[in-house]
Scaffold this active site. Structure first.
Site, mmCIF file in Angstrom:
data_model
loop_
_atom_site.group_PDB
_atom_site.id
_atom_site.type_symbol
_atom_site.label_atom_id
_atom_site.label_comp_id
_atom_site.label_asym_id
_atom_site.label_seq_id
_atom_site.Cartn_x
_atom_site.Cartn_y
_atom_site.Cartn_z
ATOM 1 C CG LEU A 124 20.439 9.793 4.229
ATOM 2 C CD1 LEU A 124 21.812 9.747 3.417
ATOM 3 C CD2 LEU A 124 19.901 8.599 3.274
ATOM 4 C CB THR A 157 15.361 4.007 13.235
ATOM 5 O OG1 THR A 157 14.248 4.358 12.231
ATOM 6 C CG2 THR A 157 14.813 2.519 13.877
ATOM 7 N NE ARG A 267 -18.735 -10.214 17.004
ATOM 8 C CZ ARG A 267 -19.648 -9.922 18.115
ATOM 9 N NH1 ARG A 267 -19.417 -10.443 19.157
ATOM 10 N NH2 ARG A 267 -20.209 -8.677 18.065
ATOM 11 C CB ILE A 338 -12.346 -9.233 9.887
ATOM 12 C CG1 ILE A 338 -12.474 -9.319 8.459
ATOM 13 C CG2 ILE A 338 -12.432 -10.594 10.696
ATOM 14 C CD1 ILE A 338 -11.437 -10.264 7.828
ATOM 15 C CD GLU A 364 15.331 0.991 5.877
ATOM 16 O OE1 GLU A 364 15.781 0.471 5.013
ATOM 17 O OE2 GLU A 364 15.574 0.728 7.155
ATOM 18 N N GLY A 365 12.360 5.060 2.280
ATOM 19 C CA GLY A 365 11.842 5.397 1.029
ATOM 20 C C GLY A 365 10.257 5.301 1.061
#
Ligand code: CAA
Length: 380
Positions: A124, A157, A267, A338, A364-365
């Site tokens: 498109l 795509t 961590r 993080i 897709e918008g």
């Protein structure tokens, strides 16, 4: 509906096992080397995941849109590149053929697409027809026995690997969307050319390229739906595509949260796990809340898509895509934060998630286009 029905849970488990055992292990290497996941796509075809809502009579799995989004989230949790390949084939190639195709078109193309034997794409977007999808300049000129197509498509795509393309062209460019007509093309037809693969920020192992049509002859039997009926079909197709991208975004978001939680617990800084800090706890809380909200909206949109009354499909699919794609970017960003400096390293998965999330508010918008669709519905 707050619990998935048992049959959908079965699909979810099947997708989860495949995603964690087969898709996840090679994701980092495929991303790094930009390797298209051909084998995984073939396996998805064998599992029925390349044509999930295609009826069994046309070689599909005959499942619901809810089953589709639940499975797609699991695949994208492992690798969003594999997920978008699956999503485009299901939503943007199979669906318009199933919806607008003649019996002969359905019998010819759907079993190949749904079985993963051939790959589909959806053409498109053009250089001057992105958000303004109605500005289609690819010309369809009526000739004896069919049409001649001339023009170029970008950012398609799956295009480098696809053998079947649902493409849009205009029989009256000056009338904008009113002249748009859909066609089913085969990639080995003379005049069909695949451009060089795009170098992208994220989803690097999915295949994307330009397509150009140079005097490409399309027989009338390959027109998809009526002449000048293509724009409505393109838009309705994108409604369904958008709920798929919402599912993709959820997969990225959930993986980001899971990695952030694991890292925060393990961590240690200042003599304690960083998860003991409220600053980290609040990020985790916001991620979890946004994911849960976006998931409920995505499931809601999926259920809406399968109702006989289609009047609210676009509204809910756009809301799901807006919420989930913004959530994916939020969660990938927080997960990287993080992880601290480690998150900036290609050795850590959050770096890929951060890049992969970025496309979800664009294709897709864009989020801005979703807001146009939603607000028009609210105000109409
Ligand atoms: N379903 C069916 N018909 C629809 C529709 C829908 N959801 N939305 C609009 N239409 C029809 C309208 O009824 C109207 O029909 P009539 O001419 O018969 O009255 C016609 O389409 C035009 O509608 P609008 O006036 O609303 O059109 P517009 O020019 O204002 O555009 C838009 C609306 C929502 C902005 C649309 O252009 C749009 O969605 N733009 C974004 C494009 C996009 O998402 N591109 C993604 C490319 S594909 C991709 O990204 C795939 C990938 O890589 C993975």
């Amino acid at each position: 509906m707050f619990e998935l029905p048992d049959d959908i849970k079965e699909i979810q488990n099947l997708a989860r096992d495949f995603a964690r055992n087969e898709v996840m292990p090679g994701a980092a290497k495929r991303d790094h080397d930009h390797i298209y996941p051909a084998e995984l796509v073939a396996q998805l075809g064998e599992m029925g995941f390349m044509g999930m809502f295609v009826p069994e009579q046309y070689g599909g799995a005959g499942l619901s849109t809810l089953a589709y989004v639940v499975a797609l989230e699991e695949i994208c949790y492992a690798d969003a590149s594999v997920g978008v390949t699956m999503s485009v084939n299901n939503s943007l190639a199979c669906w318009p053929i199933l919806t607008a195709g003649s019996e002969a078109q359905k019998q010819k193309y759907l079993p190949q697409l749904a079985g993963g034997k051939k790959l589909g794409c959806y053409a498109l977007t053009e250089p001057d027809a992105g958000s303004d999808a109605g500005a289609q300049r690819t010309k369809a000129t009526a000739v004896e026995g069919g049409y001649k197509l001339d023009g170029a498509k970008i950012w398609i795509t799956n295009a480098p690997k696809a053998q079947i393309c649902v493409a849009y062209a205009n029989v009256a460019v000056e009338e904008r969307h009113k002249g748009v007509t859909a066609f089913i093309l085969e990639s080995d037809w003379p005049g069909y050319a695949i451009g060089k693969p795009e170098e992208k920020l994220g989803i690097t192992s999915s295949a994307t390229s330009e397509l150009s049509f140079d005097g490409l002859f399309v027989p009338t039997e390959n027109r998809l739906g009526g002449e000048r009926k293509g724009f409505g079909l393109a838009m309705a197709t994108l409604d369904g595509g958008r709920v798929g991208i919402a599912a993709q975004a959820l997969g990225i978001a959930q993986r980001s949260l899971d990695l952030a939680v694991a890292h925060a617990k393990q961590r240690e800084q200042f003599g304690k796990p960083i998860a003991a800090n409220q600053a980290i706890q609040w990020m985790i809380a916001d991620m979890a809340t946004r994911i849960e909200s976006a998931r409920l909206l995505t499931w809601r949109a999926a259920v809406e898509k399968d109702k006989a009354d289609k009047s609210r499909v676009g509204h809910y699919c756009s809301m799901a895509k807006l919420a989930a794609s913004e959530t994916a970017n939020f969660c990938a960003d927080k997960a990287l934060q993080i992880h601290g400096g480690y998150g900036f390293s290609k050795e850590y998965e959050v770096e890929r998630l951060f890049r992969d999330a970025r496309i979800t508010t664009l294709y897709e918008g864009t989020s801005e286009i979703q807001r146009i669709v939603i607000s028009r519905n609210c105000l109409s």
